[in-house]
Design a protein around this motif. Structure first.
Motif, mmCIF file in Angstrom:
data_model
loop_
_atom_site.group_PDB
_atom_site.id
_atom_site.type_symbol
_atom_site.label_atom_id
_atom_site.label_comp_id
_atom_site.label_asym_id
_atom_site.label_seq_id
_atom_site.Cartn_x
_atom_site.Cartn_y
_atom_site.Cartn_z
ATOM 1 N N UNK A 17 -41.767 35.908 -7.753
ATOM 2 C CA UNK A 17 -42.122 34.839 -8.692
ATOM 3 C C UNK A 17 -41.165 33.657 -8.554
ATOM 4 N N UNK A 18 -39.875 33.944 -8.534
ATOM 5 C CA UNK A 18 -38.889 32.873 -8.398
ATOM 6 C C UNK A 18 -38.999 32.201 -7.032
ATOM 7 N N UNK A 19 -39.134 32.991 -5.979
ATOM 8 C CA UNK A 19 -39.234 32.430 -4.625
ATOM 9 C C UNK A 19 -40.472 31.546 -4.496
ATOM 10 N N UNK A 20 -41.594 31.978 -5.062
ATOM 11 C CA UNK A 20 -42.816 31.171 -4.983
ATOM 12 C C UNK A 20 -42.662 29.867 -5.755
ATOM 13 N N UNK A 21 -41.991 29.910 -6.893
ATOM 14 C CA UNK A 21 -41.752 28.690 -7.670
ATOM 15 C C UNK A 21 -40.844 27.735 -6.897
ATOM 16 N N UNK A 22 -39.818 28.266 -6.252
ATOM 17 C CA UNK A 22 -38.912 27.431 -5.451
ATOM 18 C C UNK A 22 -39.673 26.835 -4.262
ATOM 19 N N UNK A 23 -40.493 27.648 -3.592
ATOM 20 C CA UNK A 23 -41.273 27.152 -2.449
ATOM 21 C C UNK A 23 -42.219 26.029 -2.878
ATOM 22 N N UNK A 42 -36.546 26.334 -16.459
ATOM 23 C CA UNK A 42 -36.955 24.952 -16.719
ATOM 24 C C UNK A 42 -37.431 24.268 -15.446
ATOM 25 N N UNK A 43 -38.325 23.293 -15.628
ATOM 26 C CA UNK A 43 -38.816 22.511 -14.486
ATOM 27 C C UNK A 43 -37.679 21.795 -13.780
ATOM 28 N N UNK A 44 -36.711 21.326 -14.561
ATOM 29 C CA UNK A 44 -35.555 20.635 -13.976
ATOM 30 C C UNK A 44 -34.793 21.565 -13.039
ATOM 31 N N UNK A 45 -34.584 22.799 -13.470
ATOM 32 C CA UNK A 45 -33.881 23.784 -12.637
ATOM 33 C C UNK A 45 -34.677 24.077 -11.373
ATOM 34 N N UNK A 46 -35.994 24.254 -11.510
ATOM 35 C CA UNK A 46 -36.819 24.532 -10.337
ATOM 36 C C UNK A 46 -36.844 23.361 -9.366
ATOM 37 N N UNK A 47 -36.931 22.129 -9.896
ATOM 38 C CA UNK A 47 -36.895 20.953 -9.012
ATOM 39 C C UNK A 47 -35.575 20.917 -8.248
ATOM 40 N N UNK A 48 -34.480 21.197 -8.957
ATOM 41 C CA UNK A 48 -33.168 21.198 -8.305
ATOM 42 C C UNK A 48 -33.108 22.280 -7.224
ATOM 43 N N UNK A 49 -33.542 23.491 -7.567
ATOM 44 C CA UNK A 49 -33.523 24.583 -6.582
ATOM 45 C C UNK A 49 -34.386 24.237 -5.373
ATOM 46 N N UNK A 82 -40.202 23.007 -3.259
ATOM 47 C CA UNK A 82 -39.815 22.510 -1.936
ATOM 48 C C UNK A 82 -40.963 21.706 -1.326
ATOM 49 N N UNK A 83 -42.177 22.232 -1.440
ATOM 50 C CA UNK A 83 -43.347 21.537 -0.895
ATOM 51 C C UNK A 83 -43.542 20.218 -1.634
ATOM 52 N N UNK A 84 -43.411 20.251 -2.942
ATOM 53 C CA UNK A 84 -43.571 19.025 -3.734
ATOM 54 C C UNK A 84 -42.518 17.988 -3.336
ATOM 55 N N UNK A 85 -41.273 18.419 -3.202
ATOM 56 C CA UNK A 85 -40.195 17.499 -2.815
ATOM 57 C C UNK A 85 -40.435 16.952 -1.415
ATOM 58 N N UNK A 86 -40.899 17.799 -0.505
ATOM 59 C CA UNK A 86 -41.171 17.376 0.862
ATOM 60 C C UNK A 86 -42.339 16.391 0.894
ATOM 61 N N UNK A 87 -43.387 16.667 0.112
ATOM 62 C CA UNK A 87 -44.534 15.762 0.045
ATOM 63 C C UNK A 87 -44.121 14.416 -0.531
ATOM 64 N N UNK A 88 -43.244 14.434 -1.522
ATOM 65 C CA UNK A 88 -42.787 13.191 -2.156
ATOM 66 C C UNK A 88 -42.008 12.342 -1.167
ATOM 67 N N UNK A 89 -41.148 12.986 -0.385
ATOM 68 C CA UNK A 89 -40.351 12.265 0.607
ATOM 69 C C UNK A 89 -41.237 11.737 1.731
ATOM 70 N N UNK A 90 -42.235 12.537 2.140
ATOM 71 C CA UNK A 90 -43.093 12.164 3.264
ATOM 72 C C UNK A 90 -44.165 11.137 2.883
ATOM 73 N N UNK A 118 -39.429 32.476 6.182
ATOM 74 C CA UNK A 118 -38.859 33.773 6.582
ATOM 75 C C UNK A 118 -37.502 34.078 5.933
ATOM 76 N N UNK A 119 -36.762 33.049 5.582
ATOM 77 C CA UNK A 119 -35.462 33.266 4.931
ATOM 78 C C UNK A 119 -35.633 33.953 3.580
ATOM 79 N N UNK A 120 -36.714 33.625 2.869
ATOM 80 C CA UNK A 120 -36.941 34.236 1.562
ATOM 81 C C UNK A 120 -37.134 35.747 1.689
ATOM 82 N N UNK A 121 -37.816 36.175 2.738
ATOM 83 C CA UNK A 121 -38.031 37.615 2.940
ATOM 84 C C UNK A 121 -36.722 38.339 3.254
ATOM 85 N N UNK A 122 -35.871 37.702 4.036
ATOM 86 C CA UNK A 122 -34.570 38.296 4.361
ATOM 87 C C UNK A 122 -33.740 38.458 3.092
ATOM 88 N N UNK A 123 -33.735 37.417 2.259
ATOM 89 C CA UNK A 123 -32.968 37.475 1.009
ATOM 90 C C UNK A 123 -33.550 38.531 0.081
#
Length: 107
Positions: free
Chosen positions: A84-90, A29-36, A93-101, A48-53
């Motif tokens: 797929x999951x990592x790209x959706x989370x990223x 769900x979009x809600x879950x992705x926004x939260x993540x 993250x970009x959307x949340x960062x853009x919203x805050x900035x 780089x953390x995503x690659x390590x994980x």
């Protein structure tokens, strides 16, 4: 309380398995992705953390399943699912960062 957490977690896992079996995909769900995305952003997770994980996940799955079942196809499937999951989370993250900035238009 931890028992309740495990029950909910297992229920979600069963729901995901059912989705995968019936539809050939898992819809997050979009809600879950926004939260993540917001949690990863708040914790300071970087690309780089995503690659390590991912590497840790692949090694863990390889160790967890029978040796004769691990092959390049299985590795690729797990890698694609993680990507797929990592790209959706990223993206979240970009959307949340853009919203805050973004400067506030309300005065």
């Amino acid at each position: 309380m931890y028992f309740l957490f495990l029950c909910v977690k297992n229920l979600k896992t069963c729901e995901s398995a059912t989705q995968l079996r019936e539809k050939g995909e898992i819809v997050v769900s979009d809600t879950t992705l926004r939260h993540l995305g917001s949690v990863h952003l708040a914790k300071g997770v970087l690309d780089p953390h995503f690659e390590v994980v991912k590497e840790a996940l692949l090694r863990t799955v390889k160790e967890a399943i029978d040796e004769d079942k691990w092959n390049e196809d299985v590795k690729c499937a797990w890698g694609k699912a993680y990507d797929c999951l990592a790209n959706a989370i990223k993206a979240q993250m970009k959307h949340a960062d853009d919203t805050v900035a973004a400067p506030s238009s309300a005065v």
